[in-house]
Design a protein around this motif. Sequence first.
Motif, PDB file in Angstrom:
ATOM      1  N   UNK A   1       0.846  -1.205   0.000  1.00  0.00           N
ATOM      2  CA  UNK A   1       0.000   0.000   0.000  1.00  0.00           C
ATOM      3  C   UNK A   1       0.877   1.250   0.000  1.00  0.00           C
ATOM      4  N   UNK A   2       1.947   1.214   0.784  1.00  0.00           N
ATOM      5  CA  UNK A   2       2.859   2.363   0.838  1.00  0.00           C
ATOM      6  C   UNK A   2       3.545   2.589  -0.505  1.00  0.00           C
ATOM      7  N   UNK A   3       3.945   1.483  -1.127  1.00  0.00           N
ATOM      8  CA  UNK A   3       4.628   1.580  -2.421  1.00  0.00           C
ATOM      9  C   UNK A   3       3.693   2.196  -3.473  1.00  0.00           C
ATOM     10  N   UNK A   4       2.421   1.785  -3.459  1.00  0.00           N
ATOM     11  CA  UNK A   4       1.489   2.275  -4.483  1.00  0.00           C
ATOM     12  C   UNK A   4       1.026   3.703  -4.182  1.00  0.00           C
ATOM     13  N   UNK A   5       0.706   3.988  -2.917  1.00  0.00           N
ATOM     14  CA  UNK A   5       0.064   5.269  -2.596  1.00  0.00           C
ATOM     15  C   UNK A   5       1.044   6.335  -2.114  1.00  0.00           C
ATOM     16  N   UNK A   6       2.118   5.921  -1.482  1.00  0.00           N
ATOM     17  CA  UNK A   6       2.992   6.885  -0.821  1.00  0.00           C
ATOM     18  C   UNK A   6       2.434   7.340   0.521  1.00  0.00           C
ATOM     19  N   UNK A   7       1.325   6.741   0.970  1.00  0.00           N
ATOM     20  CA  UNK A   7       0.698   7.133   2.236  1.00  0.00           C
ATOM     21  C   UNK A   7       1.299   6.356   3.396  1.00  0.00           C
ATOM     22  N   UNK A   8       1.235   6.973   4.565  1.00  0.00           N
ATOM     23  CA  UNK A   8       1.955   6.429   5.706  1.00  0.00           C
ATOM     24  C   UNK A   8       1.126   5.519   6.621  1.00  0.00           C
ATOM     25  N   UNK A   9      -0.142   5.896   6.861  1.00  0.00           N
ATOM     26  CA  UNK A   9      -0.931   5.185   7.876  1.00  0.00           C
ATOM     27  C   UNK A   9      -1.965   4.253   7.256  1.00  0.00           C
ATOM     28  N   UNK A  10      -1.901   2.974   7.609  1.00  0.00           N
ATOM     29  CA  UNK A  10      -2.844   1.994   7.041  1.00  0.00           C
ATOM     30  C   UNK A  10      -3.736   1.395   8.118  1.00  0.00           C
ATOM     31  N   UNK A  11      -5.044   1.412   7.871  1.00  0.00           N
ATOM     32  CA  UNK A  11      -5.989   0.654   8.698  1.00  0.00           C
ATOM     33  C   UNK A  11      -6.768  -0.279   7.778  1.00  0.00           C
ATOM     34  N   UNK A  12      -6.532  -1.597   7.865  1.00  0.00           N
ATOM     35  CA  UNK A  12      -7.386  -2.505   7.101  1.00  0.00           C
ATOM     36  C   UNK A  12      -8.796  -2.464   7.700  1.00  0.00           C
ATOM     37  N   UNK A  13      -9.793  -2.661   6.877  1.00  0.00           N
ATOM     38  CA  UNK A  13     -11.190  -2.709   7.339  1.00  0.00           C
ATOM     39  C   UNK A  13     -11.888  -3.854   6.616  1.00  0.00           C
ATOM     40  N   UNK A  14     -13.093  -4.207   7.097  1.00  0.00           N
ATOM     41  CA  UNK A  14     -13.695  -5.426   6.522  1.00  0.00           C
ATOM     42  C   UNK A  14     -14.151  -5.240   5.092  1.00  0.00           C
ATOM     43  N   UNK A  15     -14.577  -4.025   4.718  1.00  0.00           N
ATOM     44  CA  UNK A  15     -14.867  -3.692   3.323  1.00  0.00           C
ATOM     45  C   UNK A  15     -14.993  -2.180   3.241  1.00  0.00           C
ATOM     46  N   UNK A  16     -15.292  -1.653   2.078  1.00  0.00           N
ATOM     47  CA  UNK A  16     -15.276  -0.205   1.889  1.00  0.00           C
ATOM     48  C   UNK A  16     -16.118   0.559   2.893  1.00  0.00           C
ATOM     49  N   UNK A  17     -17.302   0.054   3.168  1.00  0.00           N
ATOM     50  CA  UNK A  17     -18.193   0.798   4.065  1.00  0.00           C
ATOM     51  C   UNK A  17     -17.671   0.828   5.498  1.00  0.00           C
ATOM     52  N   UNK A  18     -16.783  -0.105   5.846  1.00  0.00           N
ATOM     53  CA  UNK A  18     -16.133  -0.062   7.154  1.00  0.00           C
ATOM     54  C   UNK A  18     -15.273   1.194   7.250  1.00  0.00           C
ATOM     55  N   UNK A  19     -14.557   1.495   6.167  1.00  0.00           N
ATOM     56  CA  UNK A  19     -13.733   2.714   6.123  1.00  0.00           C
ATOM     57  C   UNK A  19     -14.628   3.941   6.222  1.00  0.00           C
TER      58      UNK A  19
END
Length: 461
Positions: A86-104
């Motif tokens: 995710x970091x390689x693709x986005x360049x973003x630092x903080x990742x929270x996995x969630x169960x699906x899009x609506x979780x985010x």
Amino acid sequence: MDRKYRAEPYRIKMVEAIKETTRHDREEALKRVGYNVFAIKSDDVYIDLLTDSGTGAMSDAQWGAMMIADEAYAGSRSYYRLKAVVEEITGYHYLLPVHQGRGAEQVLMGSLIHREGMVFISNSHFDTTRAHVELAGARALDCVIEAAFDTQTPHPFKGNFDVAKLERLILEKGPENIAGIIYTITNNSMGGQPVSLENLTAVSKIAKKYGILRIMDGARYAENAFFIQQREAAYCDWTIQDIARAQFDLADVFMMSAKKDGLVNMGGLLVIKDNQSLFEACQVRVVPMEGFPTYGGMSGRAMDALAVGLKEALEVPYLTHRTDQIRYLADRLQASGIPVQTPPGGHAVFIDAKAWLPHIPQTAFPAQSVVIELYLEAGIRAVEIGSFLLGNDPDTHEPLISPTEFVRLTIPRRTYTYRHLDDVADALSAIHARKETLKGLKVVKEPAVLRHFTAQLAYLD
Ligand SMILES: *Cc1c(COP(=O)(O)O)cnc(C)c1O
């Protein structure tokens, strides 16, 4: 070799049987479920074009990756492998996995709304995004360009923001009341339509001018990047990875339903570029709602499959074939005289039911009538994206009339062949020959939010 529609860039290694039902079976099934195809068993569906969400096929590499997954509750190797990709693709630092899009959506919207009168502005809010904005006590405003509503006139980026309208809305509501600007890429509701980098740059500039958070709802960010490469001259020799990164550079937060361009059957991401306090606020909510922050509702297996899927979805042969399939089906329907959103977008063909069936008023759901007829004709399941989906006004509870009435024929990733798409086109062409006989419907039972998933309907007399 010059091929108009590219063949599948893969061999079939495993198959799943599908079965055909009789017209009598299908009539009975529809009556049982109150003419809502969401309630039909997938066993009773021959070709399932309800959604491209989590319905695709995983690759051998993804299945392989699942074998080395680490199912530790906290700090698993699977989480760190996903984080690196995710970091390689986005360049973003903080990742929270969630169960699906609506979780985010649930975690983020709740972190951003603290008082009454807040507003989100998007090119077009996806239905669950709108629902989470409203559940958090805010309001969702759309400002897609006018060209999106004219299905018959081509425009390369029908997903674009109307930039002048965006700035007008910000000033009208007051910049301090705008909780975020949401870039939905591709723009699902308008036909999987892409947003140009030129447009994203202009929107980002306005957001910065007024100090507003920039949120990317990027379920199909890879398809969007591919369209930019194909249709936006300035980027024709950029790689998909570089275009994707340029998209991420113009946002602060990335929400993703990984069931789309993550090429997995379940999962989602909430990724924050560098805003530590927002990350901490989201992290606090993730724990009770989704799970510990290093899994957030995803198993280690799912995170490893996603780490591989995210990269596969950026490959040019994959993206070329995927969009060729959509274009193939759209071309076949247009050749039969069926109006579709033109040019077709990234994940589905959208039939313009308002233009196709002018004898059915919008209050009687012309697109839903087609969805039912297509199931009856051939056991093919599509979905309505129109006034039935839009539902009722959250303030007045009056039924809303959608500016568009679409039948969405959503193509799952790496799942069906062109020959299946021929069956879809043939069934719709048979319906075209008797389209005047299609009847409208009314709602007889509905829940308070997201009614299209569970409401029941009946034919008007
Ligand atoms: C699918 C989708 C969502 C919601 O994601 P789920 O994984 O279905 O919860 C949000 N936004 C867009 C644009 C989507 O296509």
